[in-house]
Design an enzyme around this catalytic site. Structure first.
Site, PDB file in Angstrom:
ATOM      1  N   GLU A 196      41.549 -34.131  -2.383  1.00 51.55           N
ATOM      2  CA  GLU A 196      42.691 -34.833  -2.032  1.00 51.55           C
ATOM      3  C   GLU A 196      42.695 -35.631  -2.275  1.00 51.55           C
ATOM      4  O   GLU A 196      42.151 -36.971  -2.029  1.00 51.55           O
ATOM      5  CB  GLU A 196      42.819 -34.876  -0.475  1.00 51.55           C
ATOM      6  CG  GLU A 196      42.521 -33.010   0.026  1.00 51.55           C
ATOM      7  CD  GLU A 196      42.179 -33.522   2.025  1.00 51.55           C
ATOM      8  OE1 GLU A 196      42.731 -34.207   2.195  1.00 51.55           O
ATOM      9  OE2 GLU A 196      41.589 -33.281   2.303  1.00 51.55           O
ATOM     10  N   HIS A 249      46.679 -30.503  -1.293  1.00 55.65           N
ATOM     11  CA  HIS A 249      45.976 -30.094  -0.284  1.00 55.65           C
ATOM     12  C   HIS A 249      45.089 -28.818  -1.096  1.00 55.65           C
ATOM     13  O   HIS A 249      45.305 -27.777  -0.816  1.00 55.65           O
ATOM     14  CB  HIS A 249      45.603 -29.511   1.003  1.00 55.65           C
ATOM     15  CG  HIS A 249      44.412 -29.594   1.593  1.00 55.65           C
ATOM     16  ND1 HIS A 249      43.801 -28.988   1.685  1.00 55.65           N
ATOM     17  CD2 HIS A 249      43.932 -31.051   2.254  1.00 55.65           C
ATOM     18  CE1 HIS A 249      42.804 -28.422   2.608  1.00 55.65           C
ATOM     19  NE2 HIS A 249      42.835 -29.890   2.947  1.00 55.65           N
TER      20      HIS A 249
END
Length: 440
Positions: A401, A233
């Site tokens: 992501e 992330h």
């Protein structure tokens, strides 16, 4: 392929040397004397074998490097906290959003909870209503988003808040390990490794030198069938905060993403798959590349209720080889091409994943400071067009992501179970992404 097989087999052999007694503890819960939602008490220690030179301190900074690339991490969340690469003038720039002080990541978890730079899991992104069904059994995970109506990034105490153990360390790579003993009410035990590595062709007398950062997560279900979908992330800013936003600076191309997952106002999939060229007048169409800001004013409501911007799952359309856990990005066409007009830094992302979530930092509002080291670097070099950016403004960054189709476990018609549901009888769940940097 032989090199890939050898590397992955070594990882799997490493798994076998780590027994289920290898446990990880949650740092901020230890600080506050609270209990994780699986009912176990954190004990402030880990029985995982530490690598030589490693510490059990969850906020210890580790740095790996190759020629013209340096990456720094902390075990808290297996978190990338800095990534230095050269711009077109040869100046080193930190292209990662985060904090200089590792303690601030703990404070962030308890306040903003941005998930800066961490590994999210056991299941990345959202789970509708915090529930899913496996083989007729209903499982309920902690609801930690939108007034506790759904699960985000693994629950109240996800992998981002766990102290991963440093189990391997070299000059150019680091491996973190986490044993998940049914955290957040997910079924069964899972052993996770994430290896970060850097490489460089600078100094090798090759044209167009480049640097490379790779993140590989490898997870094995040890006891029961369970969802597994980890993801890095990472918040990116390729202009290194020389501009307040990325809107008129950063070009984004998603050449393999002609489709996207349609979502409702809670960012939960509706079950429908949209076409980026025919939906919303092409607002989500990055197949040919465009500035982030070109159509963002038309992106009203597609990132949730009362939101303008991007927070969307783009499907990667290509011959499907993700079920082959030996696959590597080196054999694949890049799924992301992103570059900064200001610094000349270009980033190509290749991944074995099925989709990419793009988030344009819509929720940032100038309350979180830019790293002091980034501000000082810009002041010293006179960059920034006479202004100094010291706060992270709305649209001041971009999250990428690499993951599967979001909430695939609640949409069986999509056929994503082979890439999201794992058991002791199946192969490992592998998320492999390589980020290649050049400057021009």
């Amino acid at each position: 392929m032989c090199g890939v097989l050898r590397q992955l087999m070594l990882l799997l052999l490493a798994f076998l040397s780590i027994t289920p007694s290898c446990s990880a503890w949650n740092f901020h819960h230890q600080l506050n004397g609270t209990t994780p939602s699986n009912g176990t008490t954190t004990n402030g220690s880990s029985s995982c074998p530490l690598a030589n030179g490693a510490s059990s301190n969850p906020l210890q900074v580790y740095t790996i490097a190759a020629n013209n690339i340096t990456a720094s991490f902390i075990p808290y969340g297996a978190r990338l906290i800095s990534l230095m690469v050269p711009d077109r003038e040869g100046k080193m720039q930190d292209v990662i959003v985060g904090y200089d002080n590792p303690q601030d990541y703990v404070k962030d978890t308890l306040t903003n909870h941005t998930y800066f730079g961490c590994i999210v899991g056991r299941y990345a992104n959202r789970i509708r209503n915090g529930t899913f069904v496996l083989d007729g059994t209903t499982y309920n995970t902690p609801k930690n988003e939108l007034n506790k109506t759904q699960t985000l990034h693994g629950g109240s105490v996800g992998y981002d808040q766990r102290n991963w153990t440093v189990t391997a360390l070299s000059n150019s790579s680091i491996t973190f390990t986490l044993f998940d003993s049914g955290y957040e009410h997910f079924p069964g035990d899972v052993i996770n490794h994430v290896t970060f590595s850097v490489n460089s062709s600078y100094g090798l007398k090759r044209p167009n030198p480049q640097t490379e950062f790779t993140a590989r997560t490898v997870s094995l279900s040890l006891t029961e069938k369970t969802p597994i979908m980890l993801s890095p992330h990472i918040y990116w800013n390729l202009n290194a905060f020389k501009n307040e936003t990325v809107l008129e600076d950063t070009l984004l191309e998603l050449p393999l993403s002609s489709r996207y997952v349609e979502v409702d106002s809670r960012l939960i999939p509706t079950g429908n798959i949209g076409n980026v060229s025919s939906s919303l007048n092409g607002t989500l169409d990055f197949t040919k590349g465009k500035l982030i800001g070109k159509d963002i004013k038309s992106a009203d409501g597609i990132c949730g209720a009362n939101c303008t911007g991007y927070d969307n799952c783009f499907i990667i359309d290509r011959p499907n080889n993700a079920s082959d856990w030996t696959s590597s990005p080196q054999t694949m066409v890049p799924a992301v091409n992103m570059s900064s007009i200001t610094t000349g830094i270009n980033m190509l992302v290749t991944t074995n994943q099925q989709a990419i979530q793009i988030y344009s930092c819509n929720g940032q509002n100038g309350t979180i400071p830019v790293k002091g080291s980034q501000v000082a670097r810009n002041k010293a070099s006179g960059d920034g067009n006479g202004t100094v950016v010291d706060k992270i403004e709305q649209y001041g960054c971009l999250v990428i992501e690499t993951e599967g189709w979001i909430d695939g476990i609640n949409n069986p018609d999509w056929g994503q179970d082979p890439f999201q549901i794992y058991s002791p009888e199946s192969g490992p769940a592998i998320n492999w992404a390589t980020y290649v940097f050049t400057a021009s």
